[in-house]
Scaffold this motif. Structure first.
Motif, mmCIF file in Angstrom:
data_model
loop_
_atom_site.group_PDB
_atom_site.id
_atom_site.type_symbol
_atom_site.label_atom_id
_atom_site.label_comp_id
_atom_site.label_asym_id
_atom_site.label_seq_id
_atom_site.Cartn_x
_atom_site.Cartn_y
_atom_site.Cartn_z
ATOM 1 N N VAL A 303 0.867 -1.181 0.000
ATOM 2 C CA VAL A 303 0.000 0.000 0.000
ATOM 3 C C VAL A 303 0.900 1.226 0.000
ATOM 4 O O VAL A 303 1.785 1.359 0.849
ATOM 5 C CB VAL A 303 -0.931 0.018 1.230
ATOM 6 C CG1 VAL A 303 -1.851 1.235 1.168
ATOM 7 C CG2 VAL A 303 -1.743 -1.267 1.299
ATOM 8 N N SER A 307 -0.367 2.078 4.746
ATOM 9 C CA SER A 307 -1.676 1.482 5.015
ATOM 10 C C SER A 307 -2.495 2.350 5.959
ATOM 11 O O SER A 307 -3.653 2.045 6.235
ATOM 12 C CB SER A 307 -1.502 0.085 5.618
ATOM 13 O OG SER A 307 -0.764 0.158 6.822
ATOM 14 N N SER A 308 -1.900 3.421 6.450
ATOM 15 C CA SER A 308 -2.623 4.378 7.298
ATOM 16 C C SER A 308 -2.471 5.747 6.654
ATOM 17 O O SER A 308 -1.374 6.309 6.611
ATOM 18 C CB SER A 308 -2.051 4.375 8.717
ATOM 19 O OG SER A 308 -2.750 5.284 9.539
ATOM 20 N N VAL A 315 -4.273 6.882 -2.405
ATOM 21 C CA VAL A 315 -3.669 5.640 -1.932
ATOM 22 C C VAL A 315 -3.756 4.604 -3.049
ATOM 23 O O VAL A 315 -4.749 4.536 -3.780
ATOM 24 C CB VAL A 315 -4.365 5.134 -0.642
ATOM 25 C CG1 VAL A 315 -5.809 4.781 -0.917
ATOM 26 C CG2 VAL A 315 -3.627 3.932 -0.076
ATOM 27 N N ILE A 317 -3.176 0.453 -3.870
ATOM 28 C CA ILE A 317 -2.976 -0.913 -3.392
ATOM 29 C C ILE A 317 -2.440 -1.724 -4.557
ATOM 30 O O ILE A 317 -3.057 -1.776 -5.626
ATOM 31 C CB ILE A 317 -4.290 -1.506 -2.863
ATOM 32 C CG1 ILE A 317 -4.825 -0.643 -1.711
ATOM 33 C CG2 ILE A 317 -4.085 -2.943 -2.405
ATOM 34 C CD1 ILE A 317 -6.210 -1.037 -1.255
ATOM 35 N N LYS A 333 -12.379 -6.244 -1.316
ATOM 36 C CA LYS A 333 -12.531 -5.502 -0.071
ATOM 37 C C LYS A 333 -13.557 -6.242 0.778
ATOM 38 O O LYS A 333 -14.648 -6.579 0.306
ATOM 39 C CB LYS A 333 -13.002 -4.068 -0.347
ATOM 40 C CG LYS A 333 -13.191 -3.249 0.921
ATOM 41 C CD LYS A 333 -13.736 -1.864 0.607
ATOM 42 C CE LYS A 333 -13.986 -1.083 1.890
ATOM 43 N NZ LYS A 333 -14.574 0.245 1.621
ATOM 44 N N ALA A 359 -12.025 2.616 4.349
ATOM 45 C CA ALA A 359 -11.249 1.844 5.326
ATOM 46 C C ALA A 359 -11.785 0.419 5.390
ATOM 47 O O ALA A 359 -12.955 0.150 5.103
ATOM 48 C CB ALA A 359 -11.330 2.507 6.694
ATOM 49 N N TYR A 362 -8.454 -5.366 2.854
ATOM 50 C CA TYR A 362 -8.268 -5.618 1.431
ATOM 51 C C TYR A 362 -7.458 -6.902 1.280
ATOM 52 O O TYR A 362 -6.424 -7.076 1.932
ATOM 53 C CB TYR A 362 -7.553 -4.453 0.756
ATOM 54 C CG TYR A 362 -8.408 -3.212 0.641
ATOM 55 C CD1 TYR A 362 -9.058 -2.903 -0.545
ATOM 56 C CD2 TYR A 362 -8.573 -2.359 1.730
ATOM 57 C CE1 TYR A 362 -9.849 -1.761 -0.656
ATOM 58 C CE2 TYR A 362 -9.360 -1.219 1.638
ATOM 59 C CZ TYR A 362 -9.995 -0.918 0.440
ATOM 60 O OH TYR A 362 -10.780 0.209 0.337
ATOM 61 N N GLU A 378 -5.002 -4.179 6.285
ATOM 62 C CA GLU A 378 -6.043 -3.280 6.799
ATOM 63 C C GLU A 378 -5.701 -1.855 6.385
ATOM 64 O O GLU A 378 -4.618 -1.359 6.673
ATOM 65 C CB GLU A 378 -6.130 -3.359 8.323
ATOM 66 C CG GLU A 378 -6.858 -4.566 8.864
ATOM 67 C CD GLU A 378 -8.361 -4.512 8.672
ATOM 68 O OE1 GLU A 378 -8.892 -3.384 8.491
ATOM 69 O OE2 GLU A 378 -9.003 -5.567 8.694
ATOM 70 N N LEU A 379 -6.645 -1.221 5.714
ATOM 71 C CA LEU A 379 -6.476 0.184 5.343
ATOM 72 C C LEU A 379 -7.154 1.044 6.408
ATOM 73 O O LEU A 379 -8.355 0.910 6.662
ATOM 74 C CB LEU A 379 -7.079 0.460 3.966
ATOM 75 C CG LEU A 379 -6.971 1.901 3.472
ATOM 76 C CD1 LEU A 379 -5.511 2.318 3.309
ATOM 77 C CD2 LEU A 379 -7.733 2.088 2.169
ATOM 78 N N ASP A 380 -6.373 1.903 7.020
ATOM 79 C CA ASP A 380 -6.874 2.790 8.077
ATOM 80 C C ASP A 380 -6.925 4.203 7.530
ATOM 81 O O ASP A 380 -5.903 4.741 7.069
ATOM 82 C CB ASP A 380 -5.944 2.709 9.289
ATOM 83 C CG ASP A 380 -6.445 3.563 10.444
ATOM 84 O OD1 ASP A 380 -7.675 3.719 10.554
ATOM 85 O OD2 ASP A 380 -5.607 4.061 11.210
#
Length: 524
Positions: A303, A307-308, A315, A317, A333, A359, A362, A378-380
Protein backbone atom coordinates in the motif's frame (compact mmCIF):
# COMPACT_ATOMS: atom_id res chain seq x y z
CA UNK A 1 99.25 -90.24 -75.82
CA UNK A 2 98.78 -86.55 -76.64
CA UNK A 3 97.14 -84.08 -74.18
CA UNK A 4 94.27 -82.15 -75.69
CA UNK A 5 94.56 -78.35 -75.18
CA UNK A 6 91.36 -76.34 -74.54
CA UNK A 7 90.65 -73.51 -76.91
CA UNK A 8 90.68 -69.92 -75.66
CA UNK A 9 87.10 -68.86 -74.73
CA UNK A 10 85.40 -66.04 -72.70
CA UNK A 11 81.96 -65.17 -71.33
CA UNK A 12 80.24 -62.33 -69.36
CA UNK A 13 77.80 -62.94 -66.57
CA UNK A 14 75.12 -61.87 -66.42
CA UNK A 15 74.98 -62.40 -70.15
CA UNK A 16 73.60 -60.17 -72.85
CA UNK A 17 71.19 -58.08 -70.74
CA UNK A 18 70.74 -57.26 -67.09
CA UNK A 19 68.04 -55.19 -65.33
CA UNK A 20 69.06 -53.59 -62.07
CA UNK A 21 67.60 -51.10 -59.61
CA UNK A 22 69.41 -47.83 -59.18
CA UNK A 23 70.99 -47.80 -55.77
CA UNK A 24 71.64 -51.52 -55.73
CA UNK A 25 75.01 -53.26 -56.30
CA UNK A 26 75.78 -54.77 -59.72
CA UNK A 27 78.76 -56.99 -60.47
CA UNK A 28 79.66 -57.87 -64.05
CA UNK A 29 82.07 -60.81 -64.38
CA UNK A 30 84.25 -61.59 -67.37
CA UNK A 31 85.56 -65.21 -67.32
CA UNK A 32 88.12 -66.94 -69.59
CA UNK A 33 89.14 -70.50 -70.31
CA UNK A 34 92.07 -71.87 -72.28
CA UNK A 35 94.34 -68.97 -71.40
CA UNK A 36 96.89 -68.93 -68.63
CA UNK A 37 97.58 -65.18 -68.57
CA UNK A 38 94.64 -63.28 -70.02
CA UNK A 39 94.59 -59.49 -70.17
CA UNK A 40 91.23 -57.84 -69.35
CA UNK A 41 89.82 -54.41 -70.11
CA UNK A 42 86.39 -52.84 -69.67
CA UNK A 43 84.73 -49.99 -71.52
CA UNK A 44 81.32 -48.63 -72.44
CA UNK A 45 80.14 -48.67 -75.97
CA UNK A 46 80.08 -44.91 -76.13
CA UNK A 47 83.25 -44.62 -74.10
CA UNK A 48 81.44 -43.10 -71.14
CA UNK A 49 83.00 -43.50 -67.71
CA UNK A 50 82.60 -46.97 -66.34
CA UNK A 51 80.94 -45.82 -63.15
CA UNK A 52 82.45 -48.75 -61.26
CA UNK A 53 85.63 -50.47 -60.11
CA UNK A 54 87.51 -53.22 -61.97
CA UNK A 55 89.11 -56.12 -60.16
CA UNK A 56 91.34 -58.59 -62.16
CA UNK A 57 92.06 -62.03 -60.78
CA UNK A 58 93.98 -64.45 -63.11
CA UNK A 59 91.24 -65.97 -65.23
CA UNK A 60 88.40 -63.52 -64.53
CA UNK A 61 87.75 -59.82 -64.11
CA UNK A 62 84.85 -58.03 -62.35
CA UNK A 63 83.32 -54.61 -62.80
CA UNK A 64 81.53 -53.60 -59.59
CA UNK A 65 79.02 -50.75 -59.54
CA UNK A 66 78.14 -49.90 -55.95
CA UNK A 67 75.80 -48.22 -55.87
CA UNK A 68 74.32 -48.39 -59.32
CA UNK A 69 73.52 -44.94 -60.68
CA UNK A 70 71.74 -43.65 -63.74
CA UNK A 71 75.11 -43.20 -65.46
CA UNK A 72 75.45 -47.00 -65.50
CA UNK A 73 72.62 -47.27 -68.03
CA UNK A 74 74.89 -48.44 -70.88
CA UNK A 75 76.36 -51.30 -72.93
CA UNK A 76 79.47 -52.65 -71.24
CA UNK A 77 82.19 -54.48 -73.24
CA UNK A 78 84.77 -56.82 -71.78
CA UNK A 79 87.91 -57.32 -73.94
CA UNK A 80 90.29 -60.23 -73.31
CA UNK A 81 93.67 -60.71 -75.05
CA UNK A 82 95.39 -64.05 -74.84
CA UNK A 83 98.63 -64.56 -76.79
CA UNK A 84 97.70 -61.85 -79.22
CA UNK A 85 94.27 -63.33 -79.65
CA UNK A 86 91.50 -60.84 -78.70
CA UNK A 87 87.96 -61.56 -77.89
CA UNK A 88 85.07 -59.19 -76.80
CA UNK A 89 81.64 -59.63 -75.42
CA UNK A 90 79.10 -57.08 -74.25
CA UNK A 91 76.24 -56.88 -71.81
CA UNK A 92 73.45 -54.34 -71.82
CA UNK A 93 72.75 -52.82 -68.41
CA UNK A 94 69.23 -51.48 -68.12
CA UNK A 95 68.23 -49.59 -64.97
CA UNK A 96 65.11 -48.52 -63.17
CA UNK A 97 64.29 -46.66 -59.96
CA UNK A 98 60.95 -47.03 -58.21
CA UNK A 99 61.99 -47.16 -54.58
CA UNK A 100 59.07 -45.81 -52.59
CA UNK A 101 55.36 -45.26 -52.49
CA UNK A 102 54.00 -41.91 -53.59
CA UNK A 103 53.30 -39.13 -51.11
CA UNK A 104 49.97 -37.27 -50.94
CA UNK A 105 49.88 -33.66 -49.83
CA UNK A 106 46.85 -31.41 -49.40
CA UNK A 107 46.16 -27.78 -48.69
CA UNK A 108 47.08 -26.62 -45.19
CA UNK A 109 43.43 -26.76 -44.15
CA UNK A 110 40.63 -28.29 -46.14
CA UNK A 111 37.52 -26.20 -45.62
CA UNK A 112 34.18 -27.10 -47.14
CA UNK A 113 33.17 -24.55 -49.75
CA UNK A 114 36.75 -23.63 -50.55
CA UNK A 115 39.10 -24.96 -53.23
CA UNK A 116 41.08 -28.00 -52.16
CA UNK A 117 44.31 -28.98 -53.89
CA UNK A 118 45.64 -32.53 -53.73
CA UNK A 119 49.25 -33.15 -54.75
CA UNK A 120 50.80 -36.55 -55.43
CA UNK A 121 54.60 -36.87 -55.47
CA UNK A 122 56.85 -39.80 -56.18
CA UNK A 123 60.58 -39.53 -55.62
CA UNK A 124 63.63 -40.97 -57.38
CA UNK A 125 61.90 -42.36 -60.46
CA UNK A 126 63.86 -43.63 -63.46
CA UNK A 127 63.21 -43.65 -66.31
CA UNK A 128 60.39 -41.10 -65.88
CA UNK A 129 59.19 -41.38 -69.48
CA UNK A 130 57.58 -44.68 -68.54
CA UNK A 131 55.81 -43.27 -65.45
CA UNK A 132 52.05 -42.88 -65.10
CA UNK A 133 50.40 -41.11 -62.14
CA UNK A 134 46.69 -41.28 -61.25
CA UNK A 135 44.67 -39.43 -58.61
CA UNK A 136 41.43 -41.04 -57.54
CA UNK A 137 38.70 -40.13 -55.05
CA UNK A 138 37.27 -43.41 -53.91
CA UNK A 139 36.89 -45.15 -57.29
CA UNK A 140 36.51 -41.97 -59.31
CA UNK A 141 39.58 -40.96 -61.34
CA UNK A 142 40.22 -37.28 -60.77
CA UNK A 143 43.37 -36.88 -62.85
CA UNK A 144 45.82 -38.98 -64.94
CA UNK A 145 49.24 -37.92 -66.17
CA UNK A 146 52.02 -39.61 -68.15
CA UNK A 147 55.51 -38.32 -68.77
CA UNK A 148 56.20 -39.64 -72.26
CA UNK A 149 58.88 -37.69 -74.06
CA UNK A 150 60.76 -36.78 -70.90
CA UNK A 151 64.47 -37.47 -71.38
CA UNK A 152 66.04 -38.29 -68.07
CA UNK A 153 69.61 -39.12 -67.24
CA UNK A 154 69.06 -39.36 -63.53
CA UNK A 155 66.36 -40.10 -60.99
CA UNK A 156 63.64 -37.51 -60.71
CA UNK A 157 60.71 -36.52 -58.54
CA UNK A 158 57.46 -36.32 -60.45
CA UNK A 159 54.34 -34.53 -59.27
CA UNK A 160 50.69 -34.36 -60.21
CA UNK A 161 48.18 -31.91 -58.68
CA UNK A 162 44.42 -31.58 -58.83
CA UNK A 163 42.11 -28.91 -57.43
CA UNK A 164 38.38 -29.20 -56.74
CA UNK A 165 35.66 -27.56 -54.69
CA UNK A 166 35.37 -29.34 -51.35
CA UNK A 167 31.93 -30.43 -50.15
CA UNK A 168 30.66 -31.88 -46.88
CA UNK A 169 30.22 -35.24 -48.61
CA UNK A 170 33.96 -35.33 -49.32
CA UNK A 171 34.74 -35.68 -45.63
CA UNK A 172 36.08 -39.15 -44.97
CA UNK A 173 36.43 -40.06 -48.64
CA UNK A 174 39.66 -41.70 -49.69
CA UNK A 175 42.12 -40.00 -52.01
CA UNK A 176 44.37 -42.56 -53.75
CA UNK A 177 47.55 -41.80 -55.66
CA UNK A 178 48.65 -44.61 -58.02
CA UNK A 179 52.12 -44.64 -59.58
CA UNK A 180 52.91 -47.12 -62.35
CA UNK A 181 56.31 -47.73 -63.95
CA UNK A 182 55.75 -49.99 -66.93
CA UNK A 183 58.90 -50.85 -68.93
CA UNK A 184 58.56 -53.49 -71.62
CA UNK A 185 60.88 -56.39 -71.20
CA UNK A 186 61.89 -55.42 -67.70
CA UNK A 187 61.02 -57.89 -65.06
CA UNK A 188 60.96 -56.18 -61.65
CA UNK A 189 58.54 -55.72 -58.82
CA UNK A 190 56.66 -53.73 -57.88
CA UNK A 191 55.61 -52.04 -61.06
CA UNK A 192 52.79 -50.21 -59.23
CA UNK A 193 52.77 -48.35 -55.97
CA UNK A 194 49.94 -46.50 -54.28
CA UNK A 195 49.19 -44.36 -51.27
CA UNK A 196 45.81 -43.38 -49.85
CA UNK A 197 44.66 -40.56 -47.62
CA UNK A 198 41.26 -39.93 -46.11
CA UNK A 199 40.03 -36.42 -46.63
CA UNK A 200 39.53 -34.45 -43.42
CA UNK A 201 37.13 -31.78 -44.62
CA UNK A 202 36.74 -29.01 -42.09
CA UNK A 203 33.22 -27.61 -42.03
CA UNK A 204 30.63 -26.05 -39.86
CA UNK A 205 29.33 -25.44 -37.43
CA UNK A 206 25.99 -25.97 -39.14
CA UNK A 207 22.52 -27.28 -38.34
CA UNK A 208 22.96 -26.19 -34.71
CA UNK A 209 20.02 -26.90 -32.41
CA UNK A 210 19.20 -27.37 -28.73
CA UNK A 211 17.42 -30.43 -27.39
CA UNK A 212 15.63 -29.90 -24.07
CA UNK A 213 14.86 -32.92 -21.92
CA UNK A 214 12.23 -33.67 -20.69
CA UNK A 215 10.95 -30.66 -22.66
CA UNK A 216 10.89 -26.89 -22.87
CA UNK A 217 8.17 -26.68 -20.22
CA UNK A 218 8.51 -28.56 -16.93
CA UNK A 219 7.55 -28.37 -13.29
CA UNK A 220 9.75 -26.69 -10.74
CA UNK A 221 12.10 -29.15 -9.03
CA UNK A 222 12.46 -31.47 -12.02
CA UNK A 223 15.76 -32.29 -13.77
CA UNK A 224 16.49 -30.19 -16.86
CA UNK A 225 19.04 -31.24 -19.46
CA UNK A 226 19.93 -29.05 -22.44
CA UNK A 227 22.05 -30.58 -25.21
CA UNK A 228 23.64 -28.46 -27.91
CA UNK A 229 23.87 -30.40 -31.17
CA UNK A 230 25.79 -29.26 -34.24
CA UNK A 231 27.57 -30.62 -37.32
CA UNK A 232 31.20 -29.55 -37.24
CA UNK A 233 34.65 -30.85 -38.11
CA UNK A 234 36.69 -30.56 -36.02
CA UNK A 235 34.22 -30.68 -33.11
CA UNK A 236 33.09 -27.18 -32.23
CA UNK A 237 33.69 -25.41 -28.95
CA UNK A 238 30.40 -24.87 -27.11
CA UNK A 239 29.47 -21.85 -24.99
CA UNK A 240 26.20 -21.57 -23.04
CA UNK A 241 24.57 -18.25 -22.24
CA UNK A 242 21.29 -17.14 -20.74
CA UNK A 243 19.59 -13.79 -21.24
CA UNK A 244 18.83 -12.02 -17.98
CA UNK A 245 17.05 -8.77 -17.22
CA UNK A 246 18.36 -5.48 -18.61
CA UNK A 247 20.10 -7.17 -21.54
CA UNK A 248 22.82 -8.72 -19.37
CA UNK A 249 24.06 -12.22 -20.15
CA UNK A 250 24.95 -15.01 -17.77
CA UNK A 251 27.80 -17.31 -18.87
CA UNK A 252 28.01 -21.03 -18.25
CA UNK A 253 30.69 -23.70 -18.56
CA UNK A 254 31.94 -24.74 -21.98
CA UNK A 255 30.23 -28.05 -22.51
CA UNK A 256 27.77 -29.43 -25.02
CA UNK A 257 25.43 -30.51 -22.19
CA UNK A 258 24.00 -28.08 -19.64
CA UNK A 259 22.34 -29.82 -16.67
CA UNK A 260 20.18 -28.25 -13.99
CA UNK A 261 19.40 -30.97 -11.41
CA UNK A 262 16.57 -29.12 -9.63
CA UNK A 263 15.08 -26.53 -11.93
CA UNK A 264 13.87 -23.41 -10.14
CA UNK A 265 11.32 -20.91 -11.31
CA UNK A 266 14.14 -18.40 -11.85
CA UNK A 267 15.75 -20.81 -14.35
CA UNK A 268 13.07 -19.85 -16.87
CA UNK A 269 14.31 -17.79 -19.80
CA UNK A 270 16.06 -17.88 -23.15
CA UNK A 271 19.12 -20.11 -23.38
CA UNK A 272 21.71 -19.61 -26.11
CA UNK A 273 24.12 -22.23 -27.38
CA UNK A 274 27.01 -20.69 -29.32
CA UNK A 275 29.35 -23.03 -31.20
CA UNK A 276 32.71 -22.06 -32.68
CA UNK A 277 34.88 -24.02 -35.13
CA UNK A 278 38.51 -23.01 -34.43
CA UNK A 279 39.63 -24.04 -37.93
CA UNK A 280 36.94 -22.48 -40.09
CA UNK A 281 36.57 -19.56 -37.65
CA UNK A 282 32.84 -19.79 -38.08
CA UNK A 283 30.24 -19.31 -35.36
CA UNK A 284 26.63 -20.39 -35.15
CA UNK A 285 23.98 -19.95 -32.47
CA UNK A 286 20.83 -21.72 -31.42
CA UNK A 287 18.27 -20.53 -28.87
CA UNK A 288 15.49 -22.13 -26.89
CA UNK A 289 13.00 -20.80 -24.37
CA UNK A 290 12.64 -22.72 -21.14
CA UNK A 291 9.53 -22.34 -18.98
CA UNK A 292 9.63 -23.63 -15.41
CA UNK A 293 6.04 -24.05 -14.23
CA UNK A 294 5.28 -23.23 -10.61
CA UNK A 295 2.46 -22.04 -8.34
CA UNK A 296 2.34 -18.31 -7.55
CA UNK A 297 5.71 -17.09 -6.30
CA UNK A 298 7.04 -13.88 -4.79
CA UNK A 299 3.55 -12.68 -3.91
CA UNK A 300 3.37 -9.20 -2.46
CA UNK A 301 0.67 -6.78 -1.32
CA UNK A 302 1.82 -3.20 -0.86
CA UNK A 303 0.00 0.00 0.00
CA UNK A 304 1.47 3.32 -1.07
CA UNK A 305 2.22 5.63 0.61
CA UNK A 306 1.09 3.68 3.70
CA UNK A 307 -1.68 1.48 5.02
CA UNK A 308 -2.62 4.38 7.30
CA UNK A 309 -3.55 7.54 5.39
CA UNK A 310 -5.40 10.76 5.93
CA UNK A 311 -8.80 11.44 4.51
CA UNK A 312 -8.52 12.99 1.04
CA UNK A 313 -5.10 11.57 0.26
CA UNK A 314 -4.40 9.28 -2.70
CA UNK A 315 -3.67 5.64 -1.93
CA UNK A 316 -2.63 2.77 -4.22
CA UNK A 317 -2.98 -0.91 -3.39
CA UNK A 318 -0.59 -3.03 -5.46
CA UNK A 319 -0.71 -6.83 -5.81
CA UNK A 320 2.04 -8.71 -7.67
CA UNK A 321 3.25 -12.28 -8.06
CA UNK A 322 5.20 -14.46 -10.47
CA UNK A 323 4.42 -17.92 -11.72
CA UNK A 324 3.84 -20.05 -14.78
CA UNK A 325 1.21 -20.35 -16.05
CA UNK A 326 0.42 -16.65 -15.59
CA UNK A 327 -0.98 -15.76 -12.21
CA UNK A 328 -4.52 -14.41 -11.97
CA UNK A 329 -4.82 -11.65 -9.37
CA UNK A 330 -8.11 -10.78 -7.66
CA UNK A 331 -8.40 -7.87 -5.22
CA UNK A 332 -11.35 -7.82 -2.82
CA UNK A 333 -12.53 -5.50 -0.07
CA UNK A 334 -14.04 -7.25 2.92
CA UNK A 335 -16.14 -5.57 5.61
CA UNK A 336 -17.82 -8.17 7.76
CA UNK A 337 -19.74 -10.48 5.46
CA UNK A 338 -19.77 -7.96 2.63
CA UNK A 339 -17.20 -8.78 -0.08
CA UNK A 340 -16.60 -6.41 -2.99
CA UNK A 341 -14.41 -7.36 -5.95
CA UNK A 342 -12.37 -4.39 -7.15
CA UNK A 343 -11.23 -3.74 -10.70
CA UNK A 344 -7.43 -3.55 -10.94
CA UNK A 345 -5.03 -2.55 -13.69
CA UNK A 346 -1.81 -4.56 -13.72
CA UNK A 347 -2.64 -5.60 -10.18
CA UNK A 348 -3.02 -2.00 -8.96
CA UNK A 349 -6.04 -0.27 -7.47
CA UNK A 350 -5.92 3.47 -6.80
CA UNK A 351 -8.26 5.63 -4.69
CA UNK A 352 -7.65 9.25 -5.65
CA UNK A 353 -9.27 10.80 -2.55
CA UNK A 354 -9.66 8.28 0.18
CA UNK A 355 -12.77 8.52 2.37
CA UNK A 356 -13.62 6.96 5.76
CA UNK A 357 -15.83 4.41 4.05
CA UNK A 358 -12.79 3.17 2.12
CA UNK A 359 -11.25 1.84 5.33
CA UNK A 360 -11.31 -1.88 5.88
CA UNK A 361 -9.66 -5.15 4.94
CA UNK A 362 -8.27 -5.62 1.43
CA UNK A 363 -7.28 -9.10 0.26
CA UNK A 364 -5.26 -10.16 -2.82
CA UNK A 365 -5.69 -13.71 -4.10
CA UNK A 366 -3.07 -15.11 -6.49
CA UNK A 367 -4.08 -18.18 -8.51
CA UNK A 368 -2.87 -20.43 -11.30
CA UNK A 369 -3.55 -24.10 -12.03
CA UNK A 370 -0.75 -25.19 -9.71
CA UNK A 371 -1.89 -23.38 -6.58
CA UNK A 372 -3.11 -20.20 -4.92
CA UNK A 373 -2.01 -17.79 -2.25
CA UNK A 374 -3.63 -14.87 -0.39
CA UNK A 375 -2.38 -11.74 1.35
CA UNK A 376 -4.42 -9.09 3.14
CA UNK A 377 -3.94 -5.65 4.67
CA UNK A 378 -6.04 -3.28 6.80
CA UNK A 379 -6.48 0.18 5.34
CA UNK A 380 -6.87 2.79 8.08
CA UNK A 381 -8.30 6.19 7.08
CA UNK A 382 -7.54 8.91 9.61
CA UNK A 383 -10.20 11.61 9.99
CA UNK A 384 -10.01 14.84 12.05
CA UNK A 385 -12.88 15.70 14.41
CA UNK A 386 -15.99 16.60 12.42
CA UNK A 387 -19.77 16.78 12.72
CA UNK A 388 -19.44 18.12 16.27
CA UNK A 389 -22.72 18.61 18.08
CA UNK A 390 -22.73 20.51 21.43
CA UNK A 391 -25.61 20.24 23.93
CA UNK A 392 -25.71 22.63 26.93
CA UNK A 393 -28.01 21.75 29.81
CA UNK A 394 -30.10 23.34 31.10
CA UNK A 395 -29.13 26.43 29.06
CA UNK A 396 -26.34 28.86 28.29
CA UNK A 397 -28.13 31.36 30.56
CA UNK A 398 -28.36 30.08 34.12
CA UNK A 399 -28.83 31.36 37.64
CA UNK A 400 -26.28 31.36 40.38
CA UNK A 401 -26.05 28.07 42.21
CA UNK A 402 -27.12 25.93 39.28
CA UNK A 403 -24.95 23.19 37.67
CA UNK A 404 -24.10 23.39 33.95
CA UNK A 405 -23.37 20.26 31.83
CA UNK A 406 -22.11 20.28 28.25
CA UNK A 407 -22.19 17.12 26.14
CA UNK A 408 -20.92 16.73 22.57
CA UNK A 409 -20.96 14.11 19.83
CA UNK A 410 -18.41 13.94 17.01
CA UNK A 411 -16.80 11.61 14.46
CA UNK A 412 -13.01 11.15 14.16
CA UNK A 413 -10.28 8.53 13.65
CA UNK A 414 -8.37 8.01 15.82
CA UNK A 415 -10.66 8.97 18.73
CA UNK A 416 -10.54 12.63 19.75
CA UNK A 417 -9.37 14.20 22.94
CA UNK A 418 -10.98 17.42 24.28
CA UNK A 419 -10.43 20.24 26.71
CA UNK A 420 -12.59 23.15 27.83
CA UNK A 421 -10.95 26.54 28.28
CA UNK A 422 -12.33 29.64 30.01
CA UNK A 423 -10.63 32.74 28.72
CA UNK A 424 -10.43 36.01 30.68
CA UNK A 425 -8.00 38.88 31.00
CA UNK A 426 -6.02 37.43 33.89
CA UNK A 427 -5.71 33.75 33.19
CA UNK A 428 -6.81 30.84 31.04
CA UNK A 429 -8.55 28.03 32.90
CA UNK A 430 -8.33 24.58 31.29
CA UNK A 431 -10.76 21.88 32.28
CA UNK A 432 -10.10 18.30 31.07
CA UNK A 433 -12.99 16.02 30.25
CA UNK A 434 -14.12 13.23 32.51
CA UNK A 435 -15.48 10.56 30.18
CA UNK A 436 -16.16 13.28 27.63
CA UNK A 437 -18.25 15.37 30.01
CA UNK A 438 -17.56 18.80 31.51
CA UNK A 439 -19.53 19.91 34.60
CA UNK A 440 -19.60 23.29 36.37
CA UNK A 441 -21.11 23.03 39.87
CA UNK A 442 -22.80 25.88 41.76
CA UNK A 443 -21.95 28.50 39.21
CA UNK A 444 -21.52 32.14 40.22
CA UNK A 445 -21.34 35.33 38.25
CA UNK A 446 -17.59 34.75 38.09
CA UNK A 447 -18.31 31.80 35.81
CA UNK A 448 -19.83 34.11 33.22
CA UNK A 449 -17.71 34.32 30.09
CA UNK A 450 -16.45 32.69 26.91
CA UNK A 451 -15.55 29.00 26.89
CA UNK A 452 -13.58 27.29 24.08
CA UNK A 453 -14.27 23.63 23.49
CA UNK A 454 -11.16 22.17 21.66
CA UNK A 455 -11.74 18.74 20.10
CA UNK A 456 -8.56 17.23 18.50
CA UNK A 457 -6.66 14.13 17.37
CA UNK A 458 -3.38 13.57 15.51
CA UNK A 459 -4.99 14.53 12.21
CA UNK A 460 -6.55 17.86 13.17
CA UNK A 461 -8.78 19.76 15.57
CA UNK A 462 -12.05 21.68 15.76
CA UNK A 463 -12.95 24.47 18.24
CA UNK A 464 -16.45 25.39 19.37
CA UNK A 465 -17.22 28.64 21.26
CA UNK A 466 -19.75 28.60 24.13
CA UNK A 467 -20.97 31.74 25.92
CA UNK A 468 -22.11 31.11 29.50
CA UNK A 469 -24.08 33.83 31.31
CA UNK A 470 -24.83 33.57 35.06
CA UNK A 471 -27.62 35.98 36.12
CA UNK A 472 -29.69 36.35 39.29
CA UNK A 473 -30.27 33.77 41.98
CA UNK A 474 -32.51 30.86 42.35
CA UNK A 475 -35.99 31.90 43.69
CA UNK A 476 -36.26 28.83 45.92
CA UNK A 477 -32.99 28.33 47.70
CA UNK A 478 -34.14 24.98 49.07
CA UNK A 479 -34.38 23.59 45.57
CA UNK A 480 -31.31 24.02 43.39
CA UNK A 481 -31.32 22.92 39.76
CA UNK A 482 -27.73 22.03 38.91
CA UNK A 483 -26.23 23.30 35.71
CA UNK A 484 -24.33 20.55 33.96
CA UNK A 485 -22.06 21.06 31.08
CA UNK A 486 -21.15 17.70 29.60
CA UNK A 487 -19.09 16.91 26.57
CA UNK A 488 -19.27 13.38 25.27
CA UNK A 489 -17.31 12.60 22.11
CA UNK A 490 -18.35 9.58 20.14
CA UNK A 491 -15.89 8.37 17.52
CA UNK A 492 -17.96 5.77 15.78
CA UNK A 493 -19.48 6.23 12.32
CA UNK A 494 -23.05 6.33 13.75
CA UNK A 495 -23.61 9.26 16.16
CA UNK A 496 -25.71 8.16 19.17
CA UNK A 497 -28.49 10.34 20.42
CA UNK A 498 -27.81 11.35 23.98
CA UNK A 499 -30.80 12.13 26.21
CA UNK A 500 -30.06 13.85 29.42
CA UNK A 501 -32.57 14.30 32.17
CA UNK A 502 -31.23 15.51 35.51
CA UNK A 503 -33.38 16.26 38.50
CA UNK A 504 -31.45 17.47 41.44
CA UNK A 505 -32.98 18.73 44.59
CA UNK A 506 -30.97 20.40 47.23
CA UNK A 507 -32.05 22.11 50.43
CA UNK A 508 -28.87 24.05 51.11
CA UNK A 509 -28.75 27.79 50.68
CA UNK A 510 -26.42 28.85 47.84
CA UNK A 511 -24.09 31.78 48.34
CA UNK A 512 -23.06 33.82 45.25
CA UNK A 513 -19.36 32.67 45.18
CA UNK A 514 -17.75 30.98 42.02
CA UNK A 515 -16.70 27.35 42.60
CA UNK A 516 -15.94 24.23 40.50
CA UNK A 517 -16.62 20.99 42.31
CA UNK A 518 -15.26 17.65 41.03
CA UNK A 519 -13.58 19.43 38.10
CA UNK A 520 -9.91 20.05 37.68
CA UNK A 521 -8.92 23.69 37.24
CA UNK A 522 -5.56 24.26 35.45
CA UNK A 523 -3.79 27.56 34.97
CA UNK A 524 -2.02 28.11 31.72
Amino acid sequence: MLRRVKAFEMEITPADRVVERIGATLILTCNTTGCALPKFSWRTQMDYPLGGKVYNNKTHSTLTMNPVSAENYNDYLCTVICNKEKKEKSVKVELYSFPSDPIIETSASLVVGETATVICKIHDVFPSDHLELLLKKDEQILHRKTFEGDVSTKTETKTVAYSFNLTTEDNGKEIVCVARLQIAGMDFEPKERLTSLKLNANFGPQNTSINASPGNSLMEGHFLKLTCMTDSNPPAQVFWRKHLAKETIQHFIENSVLSIPHAHFTDSGQYICEVVNPVTNKTEKATTNIVIQAPPKNASLMVFPSSSVKEGESVTISCSATGVPAVQIILEKKIGDVVTTLKTEDGKYTIDKVQPEDAGKYECTFTNKFGNHSLDVELDVKVPPQNITVLVYPSENVKEGENVTIMCSTYSNPPSQMILKKVNQDEEIILPAVNGTFTLYNVTKNDTGRYLLDVFNEVGNNIKVIEIAVVGKLEKPDQIMPLMIALSCVTAIAIPVVAILIYVSRKAKINGSYSLVKALRLKV
